[in-house]
Scaffold this motif. Structure first.
Motif, PDB file in Angstrom:
ATOM      1  N   GLU A 237     -75.795  -3.277 -14.523  1.00 57.80           N
ATOM      2  CA  GLU A 237     -74.445  -3.377 -15.060  1.00 57.80           C
ATOM      3  C   GLU A 237     -73.627  -4.354 -14.219  1.00 57.80           C
ATOM      4  O   GLU A 237     -73.727  -4.364 -12.985  1.00 57.80           O
ATOM      5  CB  GLU A 237     -73.730  -2.027 -15.002  1.00 57.80           C
ATOM      6  CG  GLU A 237     -74.306  -0.933 -15.846  1.00 57.80           C
ATOM      7  CD  GLU A 237     -73.530   0.368 -15.682  1.00 57.80           C
ATOM      8  OE1 GLU A 237     -73.826   1.315 -16.426  1.00 57.80           O
ATOM      9  OE2 GLU A 237     -72.637   0.441 -14.798  1.00 57.80           O
ATOM     10  N   LEU A 238     -72.782  -5.131 -14.876  1.00 55.43           N
ATOM     11  CA  LEU A 238     -71.786  -5.951 -14.202  1.00 55.43           C
ATOM     12  C   LEU A 238     -70.415  -5.643 -14.795  1.00 55.43           C
ATOM     13  O   LEU A 238     -70.288  -5.409 -16.005  1.00 55.43           O
ATOM     14  CB  LEU A 238     -72.075  -7.446 -14.366  1.00 55.43           C
ATOM     15  CG  LEU A 238     -73.284  -8.029 -13.636  1.00 55.43           C
ATOM     16  CD1 LEU A 238     -73.382  -9.531 -13.919  1.00 55.43           C
ATOM     17  CD2 LEU A 238     -73.208  -7.784 -12.130  1.00 55.43           C
ATOM     18  N   ILE A 239     -69.397  -5.647 -13.933  1.00 52.44           N
ATOM     19  CA  ILE A 239     -68.009  -5.492 -14.362  1.00 52.44           C
ATOM     20  C   ILE A 239     -67.337  -6.846 -14.167  1.00 52.44           C
ATOM     21  O   ILE A 239     -66.926  -7.198 -13.060  1.00 52.44           O
ATOM     22  CB  ILE A 239     -67.275  -4.409 -13.551  1.00 52.44           C
ATOM     23  CG1 ILE A 239     -68.043  -3.093 -13.591  1.00 52.44           C
ATOM     24  CG2 ILE A 239     -65.852  -4.226 -14.062  1.00 52.44           C
ATOM     25  CD1 ILE A 239     -67.513  -2.042 -12.617  1.00 52.44           C
ATOM     26  N   CYS A 240     -67.241  -7.613 -15.226  1.00 50.64           N
ATOM     27  CA  CYS A 240     -66.727  -8.984 -15.117  1.00 50.64           C
ATOM     28  C   CYS A 240     -65.228  -9.012 -15.377  1.00 50.64           C
ATOM     29  O   CYS A 240     -64.760  -9.389 -16.463  1.00 50.64           O
ATOM     30  CB  CYS A 240     -67.484  -9.908 -16.073  1.00 50.64           C
ATOM     31  SG  CYS A 240     -69.091 -10.392 -15.411  1.00 50.64           S
ATOM     32  N   ASP A 241     -64.473  -8.596 -14.359  1.00 51.19           N
ATOM     33  CA  ASP A 241     -63.019  -8.593 -14.439  1.00 51.19           C
ATOM     34  C   ASP A 241     -62.372  -9.505 -13.400  1.00 51.19           C
ATOM     35  O   ASP A 241     -61.142  -9.573 -13.317  1.00 51.19           O
ATOM     36  CB  ASP A 241     -62.481  -7.172 -14.277  1.00 51.19           C
ATOM     37  CG  ASP A 241     -62.870  -6.517 -12.950  1.00 51.19           C
ATOM     38  OD1 ASP A 241     -63.640  -7.133 -12.173  1.00 51.19           O
ATOM     39  OD2 ASP A 241     -62.420  -5.382 -12.692  1.00 51.19           O
ATOM     40  N   GLY A 242     -63.186 -10.202 -12.587  1.00 51.04           N
ATOM     41  CA  GLY A 242     -62.643 -11.056 -11.550  1.00 51.04           C
ATOM     42  C   GLY A 242     -62.179 -10.289 -10.328  1.00 51.04           C
ATOM     43  O   GLY A 242     -61.692 -10.900  -9.369  1.00 51.04           O
ATOM     44  N   ILE A 243     -62.324  -8.969 -10.336  1.00 47.01           N
ATOM     45  CA  ILE A 243     -61.906  -8.113  -9.219  1.00 47.01           C
ATOM     46  C   ILE A 243     -63.112  -7.515  -8.515  1.00 47.01           C
ATOM     47  O   ILE A 243     -63.211  -7.549  -7.288  1.00 47.01           O
ATOM     48  CB  ILE A 243     -60.976  -6.990  -9.717  1.00 47.01           C
ATOM     49  CG1 ILE A 243     -59.686  -7.591 -10.301  1.00 47.01           C
ATOM     50  CG2 ILE A 243     -60.656  -6.000  -8.592  1.00 47.01           C
ATOM     51  CD1 ILE A 243     -58.866  -6.617 -11.098  1.00 47.01           C
ATOM     52  N   HIS A 244     -64.053  -6.998  -9.280  1.00 47.78           N
ATOM     53  CA  HIS A 244     -65.219  -6.344  -8.687  1.00 47.78           C
ATOM     54  C   HIS A 244     -66.162  -7.333  -8.013  1.00 47.78           C
ATOM     55  O   HIS A 244     -66.848  -6.979  -7.054  1.00 47.78           O
ATOM     56  CB  HIS A 244     -65.974  -5.540  -9.748  1.00 47.78           C
ATOM     57  CG  HIS A 244     -65.338  -4.216 -10.033  1.00 47.78           C
ATOM     58  ND1 HIS A 244     -64.201  -4.091 -10.791  1.00 47.78           N
ATOM     59  CD2 HIS A 244     -65.675  -2.954  -9.645  1.00 47.78           C
ATOM     60  CE1 HIS A 244     -63.867  -2.805 -10.854  1.00 47.78           C
ATOM     61  NE2 HIS A 244     -64.746  -2.100 -10.175  1.00 47.78           N
ATOM     62  N   HIS A 245     -66.226  -8.555  -8.517  1.00 43.03           N
ATOM     63  CA  HIS A 245     -67.013  -9.605  -7.870  1.00 43.03           C
ATOM     64  C   HIS A 245     -66.547 -10.951  -8.416  1.00 43.03           C
ATOM     65  O   HIS A 245     -65.954 -11.031  -9.499  1.00 43.03           O
ATOM     66  CB  HIS A 245     -68.518  -9.419  -8.097  1.00 43.03           C
ATOM     67  CG  HIS A 245     -68.895  -9.136  -9.511  1.00 43.03           C
ATOM     68  ND1 HIS A 245     -68.839 -10.084 -10.513  1.00 43.03           N
ATOM     69  CD2 HIS A 245     -69.322  -7.986 -10.113  1.00 43.03           C
ATOM     70  CE1 HIS A 245     -69.215  -9.549 -11.660  1.00 43.03           C
ATOM     71  NE2 HIS A 245     -69.509  -8.274 -11.448  1.00 43.03           N
ATOM     72  N   ALA A 246     -66.828 -12.006  -7.671  1.00 39.52           N
ATOM     73  CA  ALA A 246     -66.411 -13.349  -8.075  1.00 39.52           C
ATOM     74  C   ALA A 246     -67.292 -13.871  -9.204  1.00 39.52           C
ATOM     75  O   ALA A 246     -68.439 -13.439  -9.365  1.00 39.52           O
ATOM     76  CB  ALA A 246     -66.501 -14.294  -6.876  1.00 39.52           C
ATOM     77  N   PRO A 247     -66.773 -14.806  -9.997  1.00 35.88           N
ATOM     78  CA  PRO A 247     -67.579 -15.373 -11.076  1.00 35.88           C
ATOM     79  C   PRO A 247     -68.919 -15.935 -10.609  1.00 35.88           C
ATOM     80  O   PRO A 247     -69.916 -15.814 -11.326  1.00 35.88           O
ATOM     81  CB  PRO A 247     -66.678 -16.473 -11.644  1.00 35.88           C
ATOM     82  CG  PRO A 247     -65.288 -16.016 -11.349  1.00 35.88           C
ATOM     83  CD  PRO A 247     -65.379 -15.312 -10.024  1.00 35.88           C
ATOM     84  N   VAL A 248     -68.959 -16.537  -9.416  1.00 33.48           N
ATOM     85  CA  VAL A 248     -70.213 -17.113  -8.934  1.00 33.48           C
ATOM     86  C   VAL A 248     -71.261 -16.031  -8.700  1.00 33.48           C
ATOM     87  O   VAL A 248     -72.468 -16.273  -8.866  1.00 33.48           O
ATOM     88  CB  VAL A 248     -69.970 -17.946  -7.645  1.00 33.48           C
ATOM     89  CG1 VAL A 248     -69.571 -17.061  -6.476  1.00 33.48           C
ATOM     90  CG2 VAL A 248     -71.197 -18.774  -7.306  1.00 33.48           C
ATOM     91  N   ILE A 249     -70.834 -14.830  -8.348  1.00 32.13           N
ATOM     92  CA  ILE A 249     -71.767 -13.713  -8.173  1.00 32.13           C
ATOM     93  C   ILE A 249     -72.317 -13.261  -9.520  1.00 32.13           C
ATOM     94  O   ILE A 249     -73.513 -12.955  -9.655  1.00 32.13           O
ATOM     95  CB  ILE A 249     -71.083 -12.544  -7.440  1.00 32.13           C
ATOM     96  CG1 ILE A 249     -70.666 -12.973  -6.030  1.00 32.13           C
ATOM     97  CG2 ILE A 249     -71.997 -11.327  -7.398  1.00 32.13           C
ATOM     98  CD1 ILE A 249     -71.819 -13.369  -5.135  1.00 32.13           C
ATOM     99  N   ALA A 250     -71.458 -13.240 -10.524  1.00 27.86           N
ATOM    100  CA  ALA A 250     -71.942 -12.917 -11.865  1.00 27.86           C
ATOM    101  C   ALA A 250     -72.964 -13.946 -12.325  1.00 27.86           C
ATOM    102  O   ALA A 250     -74.017 -13.593 -12.873  1.00 27.86           O
ATOM    103  CB  ALA A 250     -70.773 -12.860 -12.844  1.00 27.86           C
ATOM    104  N   ARG A 251     -72.671 -15.221 -12.096  1.00 28.56           N
ATOM    105  CA  ARG A 251     -73.593 -16.280 -12.513  1.00 28.56           C
ATOM    106  C   ARG A 251     -74.928 -16.161 -11.791  1.00 28.56           C
ATOM    107  O   ARG A 251     -75.995 -16.292 -12.406  1.00 28.56           O
ATOM    108  CB  ARG A 251     -72.956 -17.635 -12.229  1.00 28.56           C
ATOM    109  CG  ARG A 251     -73.751 -18.852 -12.681  1.00 28.56           C
ATOM    110  CD  ARG A 251     -73.687 -19.032 -14.184  1.00 28.56           C
ATOM    111  NE  ARG A 251     -74.858 -18.495 -14.880  1.00 28.56           N
ATOM    112  CZ  ARG A 251     -74.978 -18.454 -16.206  1.00 28.56           C
ATOM    113  NH1 ARG A 251     -74.005 -18.895 -16.986  1.00 28.56           N
ATOM    114  NH2 ARG A 251     -76.058 -17.950 -16.762  1.00 28.56           N
ATOM    115  N   MET A 252     -74.887 -15.880 -10.500  1.00 27.50           N
ATOM    116  CA  MET A 252     -76.114 -15.703  -9.728  1.00 27.50           C
ATOM    117  C   MET A 252     -76.929 -14.536 -10.275  1.00 27.50           C
ATOM    118  O   MET A 252     -78.154 -14.630 -10.432  1.00 27.50           O
ATOM    119  CB  MET A 252     -75.782 -15.447  -8.260  1.00 27.50           C
ATOM    120  CG  MET A 252     -77.002 -15.200  -7.372  1.00 27.50           C
ATOM    121  SD  MET A 252     -76.603 -14.401  -5.797  1.00 27.50           S
ATOM    122  CE  MET A 252     -76.249 -12.727  -6.328  1.00 27.50           C
TER     123      MET A 252
END
Length: 378
Positions: A237-252
């Motif tokens: 699971e990812l929480i893509c809200d810009g708070i839980h992790h940076a966009p670059v972490i989501a991309r990785m």
């Protein structure tokens, strides 16, 4: 027989992208998906994607799922539907077992009525060291009696439980929940990479909000993240809200695991759709400031992040605008992947026979309209 058609510039279907799509709906289900003449008007620039599937959400509009007032739970469900979540799991937080049994009873009725797709227990079998926004006084080992009580109370409506696998009885509980048809999610855990790997052998197949409430990556002490990102047996699971992790972490993470193993969730709490202020999450007080939810502390220091005020509509838009995903990638992670991992065969794809659950989005990923079971919600 109730029949209708939706025409849209592009549709992301189970067979790929279809231009000038015509989606025929009969009795709430998709009866045909074909290509027609060039679409004109406001739908010409829009995409149809599968309705969003949110399998980790705690509530909205001032309501926490499991509230004894059934109508209050319905208000939270209805709000999330306007944000594109046509399929929802209701998540609870750490509580005493008897209170969880009562909450399961309320939510089980909503599952049986078709308003929810399942229930997710986040706690009480979590690690004190990674408690996040859970009351440490209520955390406990997953002893056999407690496990059986929750399985009985939830019945077939109980679809997932988040578990700190390293706790005493962790292996036995993981195997028992799995045997009962409940997906076990690694989360709020202090496990190292070896125990994490072992837990996948026991039956763990989901990861609760990757990175949050678990040990971080270190080049000599790798922790759970590398195992979870690379093992084909689990969805993260990812929480893509810009708070839980940076966009670059989501991309990785997406690049490492692939869109077929990444599922978007909101982890939305009761402040979602309500605004800043003070709220109760389980037994703890939460302050929401500028959309960020944190525990209230007695000494005034910054408390732990306490869920989110994210919606799936905003997560989809974030994936496109901030992470750089295509519409197809975003649609896969907000719908197709979570539906497949949780065995939800009637949703997650625009395909003949599935429920006509659709989100219409523009090329920037902004939600424009929601259709659930053939009925336009907004």
């Amino acid at each position: 027989m109730q029949s209708s058609e939706i025409t849209v510039g592009r549709a992301f279907t189970s067979d790929g992208v279809l231009e000038n799509a015509v989606i025929t709906i009969e009795n709430g289900r998709i009866a045909a998906v074909t290509s027609g003449p060039p679409v004109t008007g406001k739908h010409a620039e829009l995409w149809a994607v599968p309705g969003f599937v949110d399998t980790h959400s705690h509530g909205a509009v001032g309501v926490s799922y499991g509230d004894p007032d059934v109508a209050a739970n319905q208000r939270a469900i209805d709000y999330h539907r306007t944000q594109g979540s046509t399929t929802i799991f209701a998540s609870t937080v750490t509580e005493p077992i008897d209170k969880l049994e009562r909450q399961l009873g309320v939510l089980r009725g909503l599952v049986e009525a078709g308003e929810l797709a399942g229930i997710h227990l986040e706690g009480p079998f979590l690690a004190e060291e990674k408690k996040g926004a859970h009351d440490p006084a209520l955390l406990r080992d997953p002893d056999a009696e407690s496990v059986e009580r929750l399985i009985k109370a939830g019945g077939p409506a109980l679809k997932m439980i988040t578990l700190a696998v390293e706790r005493d009885c962790g292996e036995a509980a993981t195997r028992r929940f799995t045997e009962a048809g409940v997906k076990v999610a690694f989360g709020h855990s202090n496990a190292d990479h070896e125990v994490t790997s072992d837990s996948l052998d026991w039956g763990v197949c989901i990861v609760t909000h990757l990175f949050s409430a678990m040990n971080s990556i270190h080049h000599r002490e790798p922790g759970p993240v590398p195992v979870l990102l690379t093992d084909e047996r689990c969805m993260v699971e990812l929480i893509c809200d810009g708070i839980h992790h940076a966009p670059v972490i989501a991309r990785m993470s997406i690049d490492a695991a692939g869109v077929d193993r990444v599922g978007m969730v909101t982890d939305a709490m009761s402040a979602t759709g309500k605004g800043d202020g003070r709220y109760i999450l389980g037994e703890l007080e939460v302050e929401v400031t500028d959309g960020t939810a944190r525990l209230v502390t007695t000494d005034g220091t910054q408390g732990a992040i306490a869920g989110s005020t994210l919606t799936m509509a905003k997560a989809f838009q974030f994936l496109v605008a901030e992470v750089g995903c295509t519409i197809e990638e975003a649609a896969t992670m907000t719908s197709t992947t979570p539906a497949r991992w949780h065995g939800l065969e009637d949703v997650g794809a625009i395909a003949v026979g599935r429920w006509a659950d659709l989100c219409l989005v523009d090329s920037d990923g902004v939600l424009q309209s929601v259709i659930r079971r053939g009925e336009t919600i907004c």
